[in-house]
Motif scaffolding. Structure first.
Motif, PDB file in Angstrom:
ATOM      1  N   LEU A 163      86.413 -34.176  19.760  1.00  0.00           N
ATOM      2  CA  LEU A 163      84.981 -33.979  19.967  1.00  0.00           C
ATOM      3  C   LEU A 163      84.549 -32.561  19.593  1.00  0.00           C
ATOM      4  CD1 LEU A 163      84.670 -35.902  23.340  1.00  0.00           C
ATOM      5  CD2 LEU A 163      83.995 -36.685  21.067  1.00  0.00           C
ATOM      6  N   ARG A 164      85.510 -31.756  19.174  1.00  0.00           N
ATOM      7  CA  ARG A 164      85.263 -30.367  18.763  1.00  0.00           C
ATOM      8  C   ARG A 164      84.533 -29.580  19.842  1.00  0.00           C
ATOM      9  NH1 ARG A 164      83.695 -31.401  12.446  1.00  0.00           N
ATOM     10  NH2 ARG A 164      85.731 -32.206  11.854  1.00  0.00           N
ATOM     11  N   ALA A 165      85.008 -29.731  21.064  1.00  0.00           N
ATOM     12  CA  ALA A 165      84.416 -29.024  22.199  1.00  0.00           C
ATOM     13  C   ALA A 165      84.913 -27.580  22.218  1.00  0.00           C
ATOM     14  CB  ALA A 165      84.781 -29.719  23.502  1.00  0.00           C
ATOM     15  N   SER A 166      84.049 -26.683  22.640  1.00  0.00           N
ATOM     16  CA  SER A 166      84.415 -25.269  22.669  1.00  0.00           C
ATOM     17  C   SER A 166      85.197 -24.895  23.918  1.00  0.00           C
ATOM     18  CB  SER A 166      83.163 -24.401  22.563  1.00  0.00           C
ATOM     19  OG  SER A 166      82.287 -24.707  23.619  1.00  0.00           O
ATOM     20  N   GLY A 167      85.174 -25.735  24.940  1.00  0.00           N
ATOM     21  CA  GLY A 167      85.889 -25.455  26.178  1.00  0.00           C
ATOM     22  C   GLY A 167      86.453 -26.727  26.766  1.00  0.00           C
ATOM     23  N   PRO A 168      86.977 -26.651  27.980  1.00  0.00           N
ATOM     24  CA  PRO A 168      87.542 -27.855  28.613  1.00  0.00           C
ATOM     25  C   PRO A 168      86.459 -28.886  28.909  1.00  0.00           C
ATOM     26  CG  PRO A 168      87.502 -26.019  30.153  1.00  0.00           C
ATOM     27  CD  PRO A 168      87.077 -25.467  28.817  1.00  0.00           C
ATOM     28  N   LEU A 169      86.855 -30.148  28.900  1.00  0.00           N
ATOM     29  CA  LEU A 169      85.925 -31.249  29.169  1.00  0.00           C
ATOM     30  C   LEU A 169      86.273 -31.925  30.494  1.00  0.00           C
ATOM     31  CD1 LEU A 169      85.800 -32.899  25.636  1.00  0.00           C
ATOM     32  CD2 LEU A 169      83.991 -31.582  26.733  1.00  0.00           C
ATOM     33  N   ASP A 170      85.252 -32.340  31.229  1.00  0.00           N
ATOM     34  CA  ASP A 170      85.429 -33.078  32.464  1.00  0.00           C
ATOM     35  C   ASP A 170      85.665 -34.546  32.112  1.00  0.00           C
ATOM     36  OD1 ASP A 170      85.420 -34.065  35.022  1.00  0.00           O
ATOM     37  OD2 ASP A 170      83.255 -33.839  35.309  1.00  0.00           O
ATOM     38  N   THR A 171      86.788 -35.095  32.548  1.00  0.00           N
ATOM     39  CA  THR A 171      87.137 -36.470  32.186  1.00  0.00           C
ATOM     40  C   THR A 171      86.965 -37.449  33.341  1.00  0.00           C
ATOM     41  OG1 THR A 171      89.456 -36.026  32.703  1.00  0.00           O
ATOM     42  CG2 THR A 171      88.766 -35.752  30.402  1.00  0.00           C
ATOM     43  N   GLN A 172      86.372 -37.026  34.447  1.00  0.00           N
ATOM     44  CA  GLN A 172      86.213 -37.905  35.608  1.00  0.00           C
ATOM     45  C   GLN A 172      85.358 -39.131  35.287  1.00  0.00           C
ATOM     46  OE1 GLN A 172      84.769 -35.679  38.912  1.00  0.00           O
ATOM     47  NE2 GLN A 172      86.679 -34.553  39.200  1.00  0.00           N
ATOM     48  N   THR A 173      84.326 -38.960  34.464  1.00  0.00           N
ATOM     49  CA  THR A 173      83.429 -40.075  34.152  1.00  0.00           C
ATOM     50  C   THR A 173      84.177 -41.200  33.439  1.00  0.00           C
ATOM     51  OG1 THR A 173      81.634 -38.496  33.922  1.00  0.00           O
ATOM     52  CG2 THR A 173      81.250 -40.696  33.064  1.00  0.00           C
TER      53      THR A 173
END
Length: 84
Positions: free
Chosen positions: A64-74
């Motif tokens: 997803l080319r995110a710049s930081g960590p992603l929340d995966t709870q959803t």
């Protein structure tokens, strides 16, 4: 002929209809069940194993080319609801 995508969890190719598209919304990985949300998407099998593998390998962040960590709870809650 149906489009083929690669699962970011197990890295195998599968028809688009066999995979779930996810997108990053406000630093959270969100399921896109209609595959129509705007932005960059990643594809994953709707299995606990593939999602956990993608999280462990940080594949969602890269895909997803995110710049930081992603929340995966959803996405984890989504899987529990649909498979539980």
């Amino acid at each position: 002929m149906e489009a083929v995508r690669t699962c970011v969890g197990c890295r195998t190719r599968a028809p688009r209809s066999a995979l779930l598209r996810v997108v990053a919304v406000d630093s959270a990985v969100v399921p896109d069940t209609r595959a129509s949300m705007p932005g960059r998407g990643a594809w994953v099998h709707e299995t606990k194993e593939c999602v956990e593998s993608a999280i462990r390998r940080r594949a969602f962040v890269r895909a997803l080319r995110a710049s930081g960590p992603l929340d995966t709870q959803t996405i984890e809650k989504y899987l529990q609801r649909t498979k539980g």
